[in-house]
Design an enzyme around this catalytic site. Sequence first.
Site, PDB file in Angstrom:
ATOM      1  N   SER A  40     -17.363   2.087 -24.897  1.00 53.08           N
ATOM      2  CA  SER A  40     -16.392   1.050 -24.533  1.00 53.08           C
ATOM      3  C   SER A  40     -16.982  -0.352 -24.556  1.00 53.08           C
ATOM      4  O   SER A  40     -16.234  -1.333 -24.645  1.00 53.08           O
ATOM      5  CB  SER A  40     -15.814   1.327 -23.137  1.00 53.08           C
ATOM      6  N   ASP A 249     -14.884  -6.089 -15.264  1.00 47.42           N
ATOM      7  CA  ASP A 249     -14.243  -5.013 -14.519  1.00 47.42           C
ATOM      8  C   ASP A 249     -15.342  -4.161 -13.890  1.00 47.42           C
ATOM      9  O   ASP A 249     -16.518  -4.549 -13.919  1.00 47.42           O
ATOM     10  CB  ASP A 249     -13.292  -4.208 -15.422  1.00 47.42           C
ATOM     11  N   HIS A 252     -17.773  -3.256 -17.145  1.00 51.09           N
ATOM     12  CA  HIS A 252     -18.022  -4.022 -18.368  1.00 51.09           C
ATOM     13  C   HIS A 252     -18.289  -5.502 -18.097  1.00 51.09           C
ATOM     14  O   HIS A 252     -17.671  -6.102 -17.228  1.00 51.09           O
ATOM     15  CB  HIS A 252     -16.811  -3.896 -19.306  1.00 51.09           C
TER      16      HIS A 252
END
Length: 290
Positions: A40, A249, A252
Amino acid sequence: MAPSSSVVPMVLLGLVILLLGVIVPRSEARPRAFFVFGDSLVDNGNNNYLQTIARANAPPYGIDYPTHRATGRFSNGFNIPDFISQQLGAESTMPYLSPDLTRENLLVGANFASAGVGILNDTGDQFRLYNLGARRVLVTGSGPLGCAPAELAMRGKNGECSADLQRAASLYNPQLEQMLLELNKKIGSDVFIAANTALMHNDFITNPNAYGFNTSKVACCGQGPYNGMGLCLPVSNLCPNRDLHAFWDPFHPTEKANKLVVEQIMSGSTKYMKPMNLSTILTLDARTHS
């Protein structure tokens, strides 16, 4: 002088892999190709096309992206591959699952990263990349696993990073670097480049003010302690200035943090980049293939 071949393709692995170009005949010379594999941290939107809850296709993701819309990137704006593409003078790589991806797009690269993907445990896959034409493979190590807001919320004590996870990262990254340098010796060329992104992140995690951050502990978007619980959702807490936070977040980095990492990838010393940084590689490749 016209180049005798394209500048070799690059791959980014997250573990992230960045793959830079294959060599082609003079008559077929084209810009450096750039392929991205990983999780991600480098996903440009592939999970938008998969049946998974690991998606970043809704606000407030993308709030600082040029379109101000969620793109599938797990960021408030650009991610690491975006900034590397900018350094290469190219547009961002498209998700390989995108229906808009054309054959022409593939000639200059694509993004194969997917949020939630695992890493492979044998080096044979690295050799397969080389056999497929990858001549520059940039591999990032693990990030500061124990310092993410999610870990501070679940494992940390008094706002301190999880010692066990930080220790795991400190053991893993040097071994990854050594493995890549040994692969280079076997090949006889500096194909694999190790980027110690844990050290890069630790610089602004341990001294956030020096990099213009107010905090490296509290995520911009989230809920619970350190905004480290659950997902970043439209109903989550959202900071007004993303540039003051190292984390976007619970897991990340923010766009600003991603940019700082790429600055080290481009020009960092051998403390961060082994055997050399990306700017040096680009200069060497330009001389070799001119």
